[in-house]
Motif scaffolding. Structure first.
Motif, PDB file in Angstrom:
ATOM      1  N   PHE A   7       0.862  -1.181   0.000  1.00 18.99           N
ATOM      2  CA  PHE A   7       0.000   0.000   0.000  1.00 18.99           C
ATOM      3  C   PHE A   7       0.901   1.235   0.000  1.00 18.99           C
ATOM      4  N   VAL A   8       1.023   1.894  -1.135  1.00 18.60           N
ATOM      5  CA  VAL A   8       1.795   3.135  -1.227  1.00 18.60           C
ATOM      6  C   VAL A   8       0.806   4.288  -1.109  1.00 18.60           C
ATOM      7  N   GLY A   9       0.991   5.113  -0.093  1.00 21.05           N
ATOM      8  CA  GLY A   9       0.027   6.154   0.241  1.00 21.05           C
ATOM      9  C   GLY A   9       0.130   7.441  -0.531  1.00 21.05           C
ATOM     10  N   PRO A  74       3.621   8.523   2.999  1.00 27.50           N
ATOM     11  CA  PRO A  74       4.177   9.865   3.127  1.00 27.50           C
ATOM     12  C   PRO A  74       3.651  10.487   4.422  1.00 27.50           C
ATOM     13  N   GLU A  75       4.131  11.669   4.731  1.00 29.59           N
ATOM     14  CA  GLU A  75       3.610  12.398   5.883  1.00 29.59           C
ATOM     15  C   GLU A  75       3.036  13.715   5.396  1.00 29.59           C
ATOM     16  N   TYR A  76       1.741  13.880   5.606  1.00 34.79           N
ATOM     17  CA  TYR A  76       1.048  15.112   5.252  1.00 34.79           C
ATOM     18  C   TYR A  76       0.498  15.716   6.529  1.00 34.79           C
ATOM     19  N   ASN A  77       0.921  16.936   6.847  1.00 38.49           N
ATOM     20  CA  ASN A  77       0.417  17.646   8.025  1.00 38.49           C
ATOM     21  C   ASN A  77       0.544  16.818   9.305  1.00 38.49           C
ATOM     22  N   ARG A  78       1.698  16.159   9.453  1.00 37.14           N
ATOM     23  CA  ARG A  78       2.044  15.352  10.620  1.00 37.14           C
ATOM     24  C   ARG A  78       1.167  14.111  10.780  1.00 37.14           C
ATOM     25  N   SER A  79       0.608  13.620   9.683  1.00 42.83           N
ATOM     26  CA  SER A  79      -0.215  12.420   9.738  1.00 42.83           C
ATOM     27  C   SER A  79      -0.013  11.607   8.463  1.00 42.83           C
ATOM     28  N   PHE A  80      -0.546  10.371   8.455  1.00 43.74           N
ATOM     29  CA  PHE A  80      -0.453   9.558   7.254  1.00 43.74           C
ATOM     30  C   PHE A  80      -1.490  10.027   6.235  1.00 43.74           C
ATOM     31  N   SER A  81      -1.328   9.565   5.019  1.00 48.23           N
ATOM     32  CA  SER A  81      -2.119  10.093   3.916  1.00 48.23           C
ATOM     33  C   SER A  81      -3.569   9.622   3.949  1.00 48.23           C
ATOM     34  N   GLY A 113      11.685  15.710   4.432  1.00 50.58           N
ATOM     35  CA  GLY A 113      12.087  16.320   5.692  1.00 50.58           C
ATOM     36  C   GLY A 113      12.983  15.409   6.510  1.00 50.58           C
ATOM     37  N   ALA A 114      13.602  15.981   7.508  1.00 53.64           N
ATOM     38  CA  ALA A 114      14.557  15.259   8.347  1.00 53.64           C
ATOM     39  C   ALA A 114      13.913  14.140   9.171  1.00 53.64           C
ATOM     40  N   LEU A 115      12.619  14.238   9.471  1.00 45.55           N
ATOM     41  CA  LEU A 115      11.959  13.246  10.313  1.00 45.55           C
ATOM     42  C   LEU A 115      11.467  12.028   9.543  1.00 45.55           C
ATOM     43  N   GLY A 116      11.505  12.067   8.224  1.00 48.91           N
ATOM     44  CA  GLY A 116      11.217  10.904   7.401  1.00 48.91           C
ATOM     45  C   GLY A 116       9.891  10.209   7.675  1.00 48.91           C
ATOM     46  N   ALA A 117       8.823  10.945   7.847  1.00 53.99           N
ATOM     47  CA  ALA A 117       7.475  10.407   8.043  1.00 53.99           C
ATOM     48  C   ALA A 117       7.290   9.702   9.394  1.00 53.99           C
ATOM     49  N   SER A 118       8.058  10.077  10.385  1.00 50.93           N
ATOM     50  CA  SER A 118       7.958   9.420  11.691  1.00 50.93           C
ATOM     51  C   SER A 118       6.612   9.675  12.367  1.00 50.93           C
ATOM     52  N   GLN A 119       6.082  10.883  12.256  1.00 53.57           N
ATOM     53  CA  GLN A 119       4.785  11.178  12.874  1.00 53.57           C
ATOM     54  C   GLN A 119       3.666  10.384  12.201  1.00 53.57           C
ATOM     55  N   ALA A 120       3.713  10.301  10.900  1.00 54.44           N
ATOM     56  CA  ALA A 120       2.706   9.542  10.148  1.00 54.44           C
ATOM     57  C   ALA A 120       2.740   8.068  10.539  1.00 54.44           C
ATOM     58  N   GLN A 121       3.934   7.535  10.662  1.00 61.46           N
ATOM     59  CA  GLN A 121       4.059   6.119  10.990  1.00 61.46           C
ATOM     60  C   GLN A 121       3.546   5.818  12.396  1.00 61.46           C
ATOM     61  N   GLY A 122       3.794   6.718  13.336  1.00 57.05           N
ATOM     62  CA  GLY A 122       3.299   6.512  14.695  1.00 57.05           C
ATOM     63  C   GLY A 122       1.782   6.431  14.734  1.00 57.05           C
ATOM     64  N   GLN A 123       1.127   7.312  13.999  1.00 54.66           N
ATOM     65  CA  GLN A 123      -0.331   7.299  13.965  1.00 54.66           C
ATOM     66  C   GLN A 123      -0.869   6.084  13.205  1.00 54.66           C
ATOM     67  N   LEU A 124      -0.217   5.742  12.106  1.00 58.54           N
ATOM     68  CA  LEU A 124      -0.659   4.590  11.325  1.00 58.54           C
ATOM     69  C   LEU A 124      -0.458   3.293  12.104  1.00 58.54           C
ATOM     70  N   ARG A 125       0.609   3.219  12.872  1.00 59.55           N
ATOM     71  CA  ARG A 125       0.862   2.025  13.700  1.00 59.55           C
ATOM     72  C   ARG A 125      -0.323   1.772  14.639  1.00 59.55           C
ATOM     73  N   PRO A 139      13.290  -3.478  12.586  1.00 54.91           N
ATOM     74  CA  PRO A 139      13.780  -2.102  12.544  1.00 54.91           C
ATOM     75  C   PRO A 139      12.707  -1.143  12.018  1.00 54.91           C
ATOM     76  N   GLU A 140      12.891   0.118  12.328  1.00 53.73           N
ATOM     77  CA  GLU A 140      12.010   1.167  11.837  1.00 53.73           C
ATOM     78  C   GLU A 140      12.696   1.883  10.681  1.00 53.73           C
ATOM     79  N   VAL A 141      11.879   2.353   9.731  1.00 51.83           N
ATOM     80  CA  VAL A 141      12.422   3.056   8.572  1.00 51.83           C
ATOM     81  C   VAL A 141      11.753   4.421   8.481  1.00 51.83           C
ATOM     82  N   TYR A 142      12.448   5.430   8.945  1.00 48.71           N
ATOM     83  CA  TYR A 142      12.030   6.825   8.787  1.00 48.71           C
ATOM     84  C   TYR A 142      12.985   7.416   7.757  1.00 48.71           C
ATOM     85  N   PHE A 143      12.597   7.356   6.503  1.00 45.45           N
ATOM     86  CA  PHE A 143      13.518   7.557   5.400  1.00 45.45           C
ATOM     87  C   PHE A 143      13.495   8.985   4.872  1.00 45.45           C
ATOM     88  N   ASN A 144      14.656   9.623   4.867  1.00 50.86           N
ATOM     89  CA  ASN A 144      14.804  10.948   4.283  1.00 50.86           C
ATOM     90  C   ASN A 144      15.126  10.763   2.802  1.00 50.86           C
TER      91      ASN A 144
END
Length: 177
Positions: A7-9, A74-81, A113-125, A139-144
């Motif tokens: 699933f590519v968001g 991706p991370e849009y407005n600190r959340s997942f798509s 961005g430097a955080l590599g979608a970390s906020q989005a992933q936390g909410q999606l998790r 492992p976690e992947v917060y990819f820049n």
């Protein structure tokens, strides 16, 4: 053969998250097939639960026939798509007929961005855990994407080992969960 529903968001043609998914696919162990879900779906409407659109039936079948699911957000407005949210709503409905229950899941994301979608992933998790999925913790992947991909979308040398290790861990998780 181990099959992974992907699933590519992002629906964007030049999506860095699609490039991330393609790199993970390329670096995955032998004997793994990635099947990309078509997430260009109508908006979820509970009125259609009794007569699902054909694209939704295909999406649910893809998840049910796969051994695991990889979410690439991706991370849009600190959340997942919204693209992923909409697909999750469709595939988890109607109530009691979720296609996700018990499925092993992986979660990665890229951003510029430097955080590599970390906020989005936390909410999606949190959503994936609610759905009863067996989510890979490490492992976690917060990819820049700016630092990790070349102009053609291929992972650079310093990112390849990291993504290969993730691909191996995720496939092992799917095979043993």
């Amino acid at each position: 053969m181990t099959t992974i529903a992907v699933f590519v968001g992002s629906l964007r043609k030049e999506s860095v998250n699609n490039a991330l998914a393609k790199n993970i696919e390329r670096l995955a162990p032998e004997g793994v097939e990635f099947r990309y879900a078509d997430l260009d779906l109508p908006l979820y409407n509970q009125d259609l639960d009794g007569d699902l659109p054909s694209k939704v039936v295909e999406l649910k079948r893809l998840v049910e026939e796969s051994d695991g699911v990889l979410f690439v957000t991706p991370e849009y407005n600190r959340s997942f798509s919204g693209v992923i949210k909409n697909a999750i709503d469709w595939a988890s409905r109607p109530w009691g007929k979720s296609s996700f229950a018990g499925k092993p899941a992986g979660l990665v994301g890229a951003s510029i961005g430097a955080l590599g979608a970390s906020q989005a992933q936390g909410q999606l998790r949190n959503v994936l855990l609610f759905l009863g999925m067996k989510v890979l913790g490490q492992p976690e992947v917060y990819f820049n994407a700016t630092a990790g991909l070349d102009a053609d979308g291929k992972a650079n040398e310093s990112s390849e080992d990291f993504l290969k290790a993730y691909a191996q861990a995720f496939v092992e998780h799917v095979r043993t969960a």
